[in-house]
Enzyme design. Structure first.
Site, PDB file in Angstrom:
ATOM      1  N   HIS A   1      -7.993   9.528  -1.800  1.00  0.00           N
ATOM      2  CA  HIS A   1      -7.356   9.417  -0.360  1.00  0.00           C
ATOM      3  C   HIS A   1      -8.226   9.994   0.571  1.00  0.00           C
ATOM      4  CE1 HIS A   1      -2.859   9.452   1.015  1.00  0.00           C
ATOM      5  NE2 HIS A   1      -3.907   9.466   2.154  1.00  0.00           N
TER       6      HIS A   1
ATOM      7  N   TYR B   1       2.808  10.043  -0.457  1.00  0.00           N
ATOM      8  CA  TYR B   1       3.915   9.505   0.140  1.00  0.00           C
ATOM      9  C   TYR B   1       5.174   9.637  -0.635  1.00  0.00           C
ATOM     10  CZ  TYR B   1       0.420   6.739   2.400  1.00  0.00           C
ATOM     11  OH  TYR B   1      -0.723   6.168   3.128  1.00  0.00           O
TER      12      TYR B   1
ATOM     13  N   ASP C   1       0.934  -1.345   0.193  1.00  0.00           N
ATOM     14  CA  ASP C   1       0.173   0.055   0.246  1.00  0.00           C
ATOM     15  C   ASP C   1       0.867   1.140  -0.064  1.00  0.00           C
ATOM     16  OD1 ASP C   1      -2.782   1.148   0.928  1.00  0.00           O
ATOM     17  OD2 ASP C   1      -1.311   2.384   1.780  1.00  0.00           O
TER      18      ASP C   1
ATOM     19  N   LYS D   1      -3.184   5.852  -4.081  1.00  0.00           N
ATOM     20  CA  LYS D   1      -4.371   6.844  -4.000  1.00  0.00           C
ATOM     21  C   LYS D   1      -4.198   7.891  -4.732  1.00  0.00           C
ATOM     22  CE  LYS D   1      -3.927   4.870   0.826  1.00  0.00           C
ATOM     23  NZ  LYS D   1      -2.498   4.520   0.764  1.00  0.00           N
TER      24      LYS D   1
END
Length: 317
Positions: free
Chosen positions: A113, A51, A46, A80
């Protein structure tokens, strides 16, 4: 090699019940973590555009494919759509950019998200702020964003779509107005906020619940959260020759949620995966139920004070 059990999603695809979270795993650290995880049996990885590690995650997976450890279809890759890309016109471009980051031609599961969109400035400005330093939000309807995500499934760029940080009312609104049902709602879930009501709601609608921050934010110095450091939980761990994080992850799996513990530490990545050879008793599950306070480690504070109509945590679940 033992793999995690899988759960069948509402569209027929299989999703492993335990995954590796990669938040804050950047640079080489993320790559090493993902490679190690794949080597020991993780197949559910994930990440997210936010990120900023999709390239490293993608490289790790591609390297393991070229080494013959796995095939692409063995990996369940989740990422996401970030909040700046909520405008339906931006969704496909954002997804294609993420595919390019990964060096892959499809994503297994693509999540929105959050239900709240941010103002789009450019692809690099992830937290757009005004002169006062206040986050700039957009009022784009998440339903319109989701409908643009449905087109990604039809064009084969992604296999499954879902949502993250949605409450029950927002999830229901998606289900009632969409063609392609979300396969999961990824939310914070741990013994401190065990999401039993939201899980039951999701189950009723054939949607899974994925648990991020399943171990809270462990702080050994302060011995927090309680559910990791309490003597009663330690006693359960000793009984099964496990650690308290393993007991907690097992508890969540038995609740019917899919935890994605984040770690860059190879020892902990291994430990987190070793939870499929024991089962808790009813009494032990009740004890862990007792740590539920409903308090969040991730309350989305940046949005919370801005009174946005789609802020998701204003209702019970």
């Amino acid at each position: 090699m033992k793999l995690a059990p899988t759960i069948k999603l509402n569209n027929g695809y299989e999703m492993p019940v335990l995954g590796l979270g990669t938040y804050n795993s950047k640079n080489n650290e993320g790559e090493i973590a993902v490679k190690h995880a794949i080597d020991i049996g993780y197949r559910h990885i994930d990440t997210a555009y936010f990120y900023q590690n999709e390239a490293e995650v993608g490289k790790a997976i591609r390297d393991k494919i070229s080494e013959g450890v796995v095939k692409r279809e063995d990996i369940f890759l989740v990422t996401k759509l970030w909040n700046i890309h909520h405008d339906p016109k931006l969704v496909e471009t954002a997804c294609r950019k993420q595919l390019s980051n990964f060096g892959m031609d499809y994503i297994d599961l693509y999540l929105m998200h959050m239900p709240v969109g941010y103002k789009y400035i450019d692809d690099q400005t992830l937290l757009p702020k005004d002169e006062e330093g206040q986050l700039q939000l957009s009022d784009i309807d998440y339903l319109d964003t989701y409908k643009a995500m449905e087109k990604l499934v039809k064009s084969g760029l992604v296999r499954s779509i879902g949502v993250s940080n949605f409450n029950s009312e927002q999830l229901l609104r998606i289900i009632e107005n969409c063609e392609i049902k979300p396969v999961t709602n990824q939310v914070e879930c741990s013994p401190a906020i065990n999401q039993k009501k939201l899980t039951a709601f999701c189950k009723k609608h054939d949607v899974t619940l994925t648990a991020y921050t399943p171990l809270g934010r462990p702080n050994p110095e302060e011995q927090k959260p309680d559910f990791l450091y309490a003597s009663k939980v330690k006693a359960i761990a000793e009984k099964y020759k496990k650690t308290t994080p393993q007991v907690v992850l097992r508890y969540l799996v038995e609740l019917g949620v899919l935890p994605i513990p984040k770690s860059s530490n190879v020892g902990r990545i291994t430990e987190n995966f070793d939870i499929f050879d024991f089962e808790l008793t009813e009494e032990e599950r009740c004890l862990l139920d007792g740590y539920h306070t409903g308090e969040r480690y991730v309350p989305l504070n940046l949005i919370k004070g801005l009174n946005h109509k789609y802020y998701p945590f204003g209702i019970e679940f």
